[in-house]
Design a protein around this motif. Structure first.
Motif, PDB file in Angstrom:
ATOM      1  N   HIS A  22       0.827  -1.206   0.000  1.00 10.11           N
ATOM      2  CA  HIS A  22       0.000   0.000   0.000  1.00 10.11           C
ATOM      3  C   HIS A  22       0.865   1.262   0.000  1.00 10.11           C
ATOM      4  CE1 HIS A  22      -3.595  -2.382   1.711  1.00 10.11           C
ATOM      5  NE2 HIS A  22      -3.884  -2.004   0.489  1.00 10.11           N
ATOM      6  N   GLU A  37       5.280  -0.561  11.426  1.00  9.25           N
ATOM      7  CA  GLU A  37       5.145  -2.018  11.343  1.00  9.25           C
ATOM      8  C   GLU A  37       5.661  -2.623  12.641  1.00  9.25           C
ATOM      9  OE1 GLU A  37       3.854  -4.495   9.266  1.00  9.25           O
ATOM     10  OE2 GLU A  37       4.601  -5.719  10.905  1.00  9.25           O
ATOM     11  N   ASP A  78      -4.595  -1.711   7.777  1.00  8.55           N
ATOM     12  CA  ASP A  78      -4.933  -2.952   7.053  1.00  8.55           C
ATOM     13  C   ASP A  78      -4.635  -4.078   8.051  1.00  8.55           C
ATOM     14  OD1 ASP A  78      -5.214  -5.016   5.242  1.00  8.55           O
ATOM     15  OD2 ASP A  78      -3.433  -4.526   4.076  1.00  8.55           O
ATOM     16  N   GLN A  85       3.814 -13.615   6.643  1.00  4.86           N
ATOM     17  CA  GLN A  85       3.908 -13.979   8.072  1.00  4.86           C
ATOM     18  C   GLN A  85       3.234 -15.325   8.328  1.00  4.86           C
ATOM     19  OE1 GLN A  85       2.157 -10.212   9.102  1.00  4.86           O
ATOM     20  NE2 GLN A  85       3.694  -9.895  10.688  1.00  4.86           N
TER      21      GLN A  85
END
Ligand SMILES: C[S@@+](CC[C@H](N)C(=O)[O-])C[C@H]1O[C@@H](n2cnc3c(N)ncnc32)[C@H](O)[C@@H]1O
Length: 267
Positions: A22, A37, A78, A85
């Protein structure tokens, strides 16, 4: 991207950077992006030139104040995990990775799922598993966890699967897999305090977005989505709900079909 209302020079925070899909798109449309993150492994893997802060969006307001001029034009959330992951996390995020350790910490810090299963009293286990998995087998599952842990150690994904299978001996594989998915997701939510982080993150977003700016939220399951809807109701004096649909010119992948997009404008 359309929901973020991007134009050249506008500033955004991508609160769930992941692999940067994104963020790169925002940048290609002329926006300036700061990524957040929580997973240090995801941050290490990224080799582009967008700035990423390794932290939780629960601290969105603080991270924004320290790194960017406020107010900004929009925040994107999101939620959940990325496919990378799930498939390569080696932290027991997926019930399919039977040899993975029962860990599930997105930040690699704090209590693991194995530690939680050993240290939590039966009543709290039942409350958490019922609340976050909404699975009909919750009581039996907790009974079996207590029995297992009295003489064994939870270490691997396969240990938990064994306990789950014993709680539903007459179910076929498809039904069992639904319960696996619900319970794994529930434990991940508890260990990472996901709902607490969402509430804090959304509260922070309202504070840092300018009037007319956007808060765009993608949820993947009904528990997250209900929380977002409740949050919006509780803050209707500050944000206006403008959209809740995803349109796509291509066929959606299976994992994308459960996604709900909600778009808010700061008043
Ligand atoms: C669905 S993925 C996002 C994918 C991303 N939009 C992309 O284009 O690659 C969700 C990401 O949010 C991260 N995440 C989950 N909870 C977080 C939190 N509290 N703070 C920051 N990041 C979080 C996860 O580690 C994961 O990488």
């Amino acid at each position: 991207m359309e929901a973020l209302n991007i134009s050249k020079g506008k500033v955004f925070i991508d609160a769930t950077f992941g692999q940067g899909g994104h963020s790169e798109e925002i940048k290609s449309l002329g926006g300036i992006v700061l990524g957040i993150e929580i997973d240090p492994d995801q941050v290490k893997k990224y080799n582009g030139n967008i700035t990423i802060i390794n932290g939780s969006f629960a601290d969105l307001e603080k991270i924004a104040k320290e790194n960017i001029t406020l107010p900004i034009d929009g925040v994107l959330f999101d939620f959940g995990l990325s496919m990378v992951q799930l498939k390569e996390g080696n932290r027991g995020f997926s019930y399919r990775s039977q040899d993975d350790p029962l860990d599930m910490r997105m930040s690699n810090r704090g209590q693991t799922v194995a530690e939680y299963l050993h240290s939590t009293d039966g009543e709290s286990l039942l409350e958490d598993i019922m609340k976050y998995s909404e699975d009909v087998y919750s009581q039996k599952i907790v009974d079996n966890i207590l029995r297992f842990r009295s003489s064994n150690k939870f270490e691997k994904v396969s240990d938990l699967l064994k306990v789950l299978d014993e709680a539903m001996p007459y179910s076929d594989l498809r039904d069992r897999q639904k319960t696996y998915a619900r319970v794994f997701q529930a434990l991940r939510m508890v260990i990472n305090n996901e709902l607490g982080a969402i509430t804090k993150g959304l509260t922070g977003a309202i504070k840092i977005v300018k009037s007319g700016g956007r808060i765009v939220i993608i949820t993947f399951h009904s528990i997250e989505d209900r929380l977002v809807k409740k949050f919006a109701r509780d803050h209707k004096a500050q944000i206006n709900y403008i959209r809740n649909s995803v349109s796509s010119s291509r066929k959606l992948f299976k994992f994308e079909r459960s996604a709900t997009l909600r778009v808010f404008t700061k008043l």
